[in-house]
Each structure stands twice: as structure tokens, then as C-alpha cells.
Design an enzyme around this catalytic site. Structure first.
Site, PDB file in Angstrom:
ATOM      1  N   ASP A   1      -0.991  34.115 -38.339  1.00 34.04           N
ATOM      2  CA  ASP A   1       0.127  33.375 -37.778  1.00 34.04           C
ATOM      3  C   ASP A   1      -0.048  31.912 -38.166  1.00 34.04           C
ATOM      4  OD1 ASP A   1       2.398  32.989 -35.909  1.00 34.04           O
ATOM      5  OD2 ASP A   1       1.627  34.831 -34.996  1.00 34.04           O
TER       6      ASP A   1
ATOM      7  N   ASP B   1       5.668  30.887 -37.453  1.00 35.17           N
ATOM      8  CA  ASP B   1       6.280  30.810 -36.128  1.00 35.17           C
ATOM      9  C   ASP B   1       7.493  29.867 -36.142  1.00 35.17           C
ATOM     10  OD1 ASP B   1       5.658  31.472 -33.232  1.00 35.17           O
ATOM     11  OD2 ASP B   1       5.731  29.296 -33.102  1.00 35.17           O
TER      12      ASP B   1
ATOM     13  N   GLU C   1       9.489  33.579 -38.958  1.00 37.39           N
ATOM     14  CA  GLU C   1      10.146  34.016 -37.726  1.00 37.39           C
ATOM     15  C   GLU C   1      11.392  33.160 -37.566  1.00 37.39           C
ATOM     16  OE1 GLU C   1       9.753  34.265 -32.884  1.00 37.39           O
ATOM     17  OE2 GLU C   1       8.874  32.638 -34.008  1.00 37.39           O
TER      18      GLU C   1
ATOM     19  N   HIS D   1       5.125  40.728 -29.612  1.00 38.64           N
ATOM     20  CA  HIS D   1       4.506  40.218 -28.394  1.00 38.64           C
ATOM     21  C   HIS D   1       5.479  39.405 -27.535  1.00 38.64           C
ATOM     22  CE1 HIS D   1       4.638  37.070 -31.287  1.00 38.64           C
ATOM     23  NE2 HIS D   1       4.311  36.180 -30.374  1.00 38.64           N
ATOM     24  N   ASP D   2       6.729  39.310 -27.967  1.00 41.67           N
ATOM     25  CA  ASP D   2       7.726  38.520 -27.234  1.00 41.67           C
ATOM     26  C   ASP D   2       8.801  39.378 -26.570  1.00 41.67           C
ATOM     27  OD1 ASP D   2       6.600  36.051 -27.969  1.00 41.67           O
ATOM     28  OD2 ASP D   2       7.745  35.995 -29.836  1.00 41.67           O
TER      29      ASP D   2
HETATM   30  C1  GLC Z   1       7.413  32.235 -31.243  1.00 41.05           C
HETATM   31  C2  GLC Z   1       6.276  33.129 -30.819  1.00 41.05           C
HETATM   32  C3  GLC Z   1       6.133  33.033 -29.332  1.00 41.05           C
HETATM   33  C4  GLC Z   1       5.799  31.612 -28.992  1.00 41.05           C
HETATM   34  C5  GLC Z   1       6.851  30.650 -29.540  1.00 41.05           C
HETATM   35  C6  GLC Z   1       6.354  29.232 -29.498  1.00 41.05           C
HETATM   36  O1  GLC Z   1       8.633  32.667 -30.780  1.00 41.05           O
HETATM   37  O2  GLC Z   1       6.484  34.444 -31.260  1.00 41.05           O
HETATM   38  O3  GLC Z   1       5.168  33.900 -28.830  1.00 41.05           O
HETATM   39  O4  GLC Z   1       5.727  31.471 -27.605  1.00 41.05           O
HETATM   40  O5  GLC Z   1       7.161  30.909 -30.877  1.00 41.05           O
HETATM   41  O6  GLC Z   1       5.320  29.049 -30.420  1.00 41.05           O
END
Ligand code: GLC
Length: 513
Positions: free
Chosen positions: A101, A204, A259, A320-321
């Protein structure tokens, strides 16, 4: 622009590991790198191609690692840099890639960069973050809201009488990519890990790194909604993505999946391309109900929009979200059918660790809630066996998901009819059949409650049918077809009769093929 027929940047299947929840070997109840190393042979047996690790960097863990305090060290709860090196080497020996990540939009407020930045308006790193004067009334500079908290995306810092921007927690200040030194420092992070052998990165919320220098108020219809996703400006982000891409291409080369957490796949696709991202998540299936019509529309739409920019799509059913796919679809049979869809659709599948066991979200009692974003359920520990602590050295940091005595890796490895074996078989099929990896895709109309698509290349055609109902459904197709894989195992090896059993997904080949 890449040609739609160009080979994808990555042909394999990526397996997401949430390190805290994978396997604890040290006894502190938190998963660690040694735990991941211990399971590499299992992951080879399962048949995935790359492991993506959610953040392992040194962090105060306000957002469980998405608040990075040192990009070039491993947090002690996970182990050491030497453990990371060992994991990378052991994975490579087994032909597994390791992806990390990469958190480019913000750091921890404990990061030395931010500590310097907040120390004075004249500090050389002041401009590495986004500082603005208060509004005339003394309030925040604009009306943006932070994710997770019902609060402004700006926090006032008394010492220097300015606000800093944080689109997530106040402990996660946004960095300023418009500053050339910051940008170089962030690119250095990629260089550091590439040199250690990292093969790819998951970036991210990378669509947020290019800011609109005017920092305009959100329009009234979205103001106060509290979603960071609104503040994206593709033209401001593109130059940074080009710099990232250049850095990634330098040997040793690495790939990146961004992402791009935006609701519309057409918006997502604009971030992918020859000199932009290799790949980007689009989460349409996570947000979709388990209904054939929705899936049909999404698959067609994603294919059109990604083809239009010559980019290769991705598919994600869990992470994980978000609530786990087995919890969302509600029936174990439907979760099995969904897995077949995930792995056979045209694009790069991302499989969230535990979904291959059919895990559901854990029930989290109020006194065990730890995540400010309400995401503990899907982050529950992976049960490895039927023993009291399911293979974990210490009592895990979160409660177990439901029925760990049955839904654990050892029990499912011993049961050929399990979800784990199904996942392994569909991954093996994908690996063996180029049409399922890189073939063209055509969605066809077969029956209202069935998603049907063909995958074709020079080697032949596979036809995938998914019944979204928990009852038998007629799904006639022209020609003679044989079932090579069925999500419930029923009818495998035999002729396809034109009728699907409840929750059944099948992969077919022409009977004479
Ligand atoms: C992304 C991650 C998440 C995190 C957010 C802030 O959406 O997947 O888990 O809390 O970014 O970094």
C-alpha cells in the site's frame, strides 16, 4: 492512448492481506509479517499471483496504518525491515509478487515532515502540507468535511494561527503535491520499496493528490456529506500520476493500482492510461445489490468505459473498508457464485483475504469498536484452524467472524466441497485458460435473473452463467455445452441442461471443444 487489445499491465489475481488480521505469531494478538511468511505455501496452493499488503509502515495507528509516520520502516507490531525483506524473498522464491500500500495523499501528524511543517510558518517544509488562513469569521477556510468524522476537513493550529487540511482524520494531514520537494520525497518512497523488491503498489485515494489551488467551497448539494471523494480534480492529479508512472517504469519496474474511490466507472477510467495509472479500482460491484440486472448493467458499462480509454478494468468484491461479500449477499451459495464471477470477468480480480473462506463480518460489541470509520467487522481475524485461538499466538485484537470452528482454513482444506476449494479450482481454471485471463468478453441475454458472458480468444470460448436466485432458473443457451466448473459442484463434467440450480454459477465450454 493504449489500444484496447493491448495486453493488461498485470494478468494475475491479487490477494489483499490486511496484516493486522492475517496471522499473529508474536503473541500480541496483532497479525505480523512472520505470520504472512508462514502462510505463503498455503497461498501458492490457493493459486493467487500477487499479495497486496495494507500498510505496514511505522504508524501511530489512528487509521490503522493509513497514517504513516515513517515510510521507510516497518511498524514494530508487524515486525522489522528484515522481516519485510525475508517475506519479499520468500514470496519471490514461490513466484508470488508482493505489492505494498502506498499512501500518497496524507501522512500521520506524527510524521517528521508534518512536525517540521507545523513548527513555524517559515519552516522549509511548511508548504509540504496545505495551510490556509482562517476565513474572515475565524472559521475553516472552506466548507469541506472530513471522512469518518462529522467535522470540518480543516483543523486550526494555534501556534501558527492557520488551518491545515485533512480529508480524513485530523491525525492524517493532506500533503501538498504541488510542492516539488514534497513530490520528490513521495517518489523516493516508491524508489525505496522498489529497490527492496516490491513488485507493485496500491495507491490509497490517489485521485485526491491534485488539489484545486482555489480550494472552492463544495456545492450546496454535497456540502456536509462528509465524503472525501468530492475534492478530485483530474487535471491537477494527472501531472503527478505521470511523475509516479515515470518513477515506476525505471528499473526495477513496478505496477500500480490506484484506489480511485469515485462512484462512476467512467470517472475512474480517466485516471488510467499509458502514462497514468496501470490500473484503478472500480468498486461498482461492492456497491451493487445481488441482482442480475444490476450486475449486467455494471459489467457492460465498465467494459465500455474502460475500452473507450484503452484500459484494463479491475474487479473487487471485498476489502478492508466494506462489509464482506458473504454478509452482503446473505447466502453462502450466492457468495460462492460471486467468487466465480469475480475470477472469470474480464479484468484484474482483487480477492480480499478471508473471502475465499466465505467469511462474514464479525459482530463487534460496542466496547470492542476500535475503528473510527466503523469498519471493524470486515477486519476480523482470519481463523486458520479449529483450535481454541484458531492458529493465532495471542488473543486477537478483534472478535472472530461467525462460526470460526467451521469457517477456518484447515477445516476447508480438508473438505473438497468447501468455498476454499471452489476458489482454488476457479483460480486454477483461470490460470489454465487464456480466454478467461485475457480473452474478449461479451455479455449476452439469457434470462432475467442470470448474468451470462462469453470469454473468447484464439484458444476457444468459455461461457459463464450466474443464477442470482435461490431457486432453480431456466437459462437456455444455443449449442452443446459442457460444465467445467460449477459453484456448487453439481453437474461438473456433464452436459449443460439449460437449467441452473439455486445460487449456481457455471463455467461452460463447447461440448466438442
Ligand atoms: C482509503 C483506505 C482506507 C483509509 C483511507 C484513508 O480509503 O482504503 O482504509 O482509511 O483511504 O487513508
Amino acid at each position: 492512448m493504449a489500444d484496447a487489445m493491448d495486453p493488461p499491465a498485470f494478468e494475475g489475481v491479487v490477494y489483499q492481506i490486511y496484516p493486522r488480521s492475517f496471522l499473529d505469531t508474536s503473541g500480541d494478538g496483532i497479525g505480523d509479517l512472520a505470520g504472512i511468511s508462514a502462510k505463503l505455501d498455503h497461498l501458492v496452493w490457493l493459486g493467487v499471483d500477487a499479495l497486496w499488503l495494507s500498510p505496514i509502515y511505522r504508524s501511530p495507528m489512528a487509521d490503522f496504518g493509513y497514517d504513516v509516520a515513517d515510510h521507510t520502516d516497518v511498524d514494530p507490531v508487524f515486525g522489522t525491515l528484515a522481516d519485510a525483506d525475508a517475506l519479499i524473498a520468500a514470496a519471490h522464491e514461490r513466484d508470488l509478487q508482493v505489492w505494498l500500500d502506498y499512501v500518497p495523499n496524507h501522512t500521520s501528524d506524527q510524521h517528521p515532515w508534518f512536525q517540521a511543517s507545523r513548527s513555524s510558518r517559515d519552516d522549509p517544509k511548511r508548504d509540504w502540507y496545505v495551510w490556509r488562513d482562517p476565513a474572515p469569521d475565524g472559521g475553516p477556510p472552506n466548507n469541506w468535511r472530513a471522512a469518518f468524522a462529522e467535522a470540518p476537513a480543516w483543523t486550526y493550529d494555534e501556534a501558527t494561527d492557520q488551518y491545515y487540511l485533512h480529508q480524513f482524520l485530523p491525525e492524517q494531514p493532506d500533503v501538498n503535491w504541488a510542492n516539488p520537494q514534497l513530490r520528490e520525497a513521495m517518489l523516493d518512497v516508491l524508489r525505496f520499496w522498489k529497490d527492496r523488491g516490491i513488485d507493485g503498489f496500491r495507491a490509497d485515494v490517489v485521485h485526491l493528490i491534485g488539489k484545486d489551488p482555489a480550494y472552492p467551497d463544495d456545492p450546496p448539494e454535497v456540502a456536509g456529506v462528509g465524503r472525501a471523494g468530492h475534492h478530485h480534480l483530474p487535471e491537477a492529479t494527472a501531472p503527478h500520476l505521470r511523475a509516479i508512472r515515470e518513477t515506476l517504469e525505471l528499473p526495477p519496474a513496478a505496477v500500480m493500482v490506484g484506489e480511485i474511490n469515485l462512484p462512476d466507472a467512467a470517472q475512474v477510467a480517466t485516471y488510467v492510461g499509458e502514462d497514468l495509472l496501470h490500473l484503478a479500482f472500480q468498486f461498482s460491484l461492492i456497491y451493487s445489490p445481488w441482482r442480475a440486472g444490476y450486475w449486467r448493467d455494471i459489467v457492460g458499462y465498465v467494459q465500455r468505459e474502460f475500452d473507450a480509454v484503452g484500459a484494463w478494468p479491475t474487479w473487487v468484491l471485498g476489502n478492508h473498508d466494506n462489509s464482506r461479500v458473504a454478509s452482503r449477499v446473505g447466502r453462502a451459495g450466492a457468495a460462492r457464485a460471486a467468487m466465480v464471477g469475480l475470477v472469470t470477468l474480464r479484468g484484474v480480480p482483487f480477492l480480499y483475504a478471508g473471502d475465499e473462506l466465505g467469511l462474514e463480518d464479525a459482530v463487534i460489541p460496542p466496547d470492542r469498536v476500535v475503528d473510527p470509520g466503523g469498519r471493524d467487522g470486515e477486519r476480523a481475524p482470519i481463523p486458520w484452524d479449529g483450535s481454541e485461538r484458531h492458529g493465532w499466538a495471542g488473543e486477537p485484537w478483534l472478535p472472530w467472524p461467525p462460526v470460526p470452528e467451521i469457517r477456518n482454513a484447515a477445516a476447508q482444506r480438508a473438505d473438497e466441497g468447501s468455498m476454499l476449494h471452489l476458489t482454488r479450482r476457479v483460480l486454477a481454471l483461470r490460470r489454465a485458460e487464456s480466454s478467461l485471463r485475457t480473452g474478449e468478453q461479451e455479455v449476452i441475454d439469457v434470462a432475467d435473473d442470470v448474468l451470462a458472458f462469453r470469454r473468447t480468444d484464439d484458444s476457444g470460448t468459455h461461457l459463464v452463467l450466474i443464477n442470482f436466485l435461490d431457486e432453480p432458473t431456466d437459462a437456455e443457451v444455443t449449442g452443446d455445452w459442457r460444465i467445467v466448473l460449477a459453484s456448487d459442484g453439481a453437474g461438473e463434467g456433464g452436459s449443460y441442461t439449460g437449467r441452473l440450480s439455486p445460487d449456481q454459477a457455471v463455467v461452460l465450454v463447447t461440448a466438442n471443444g
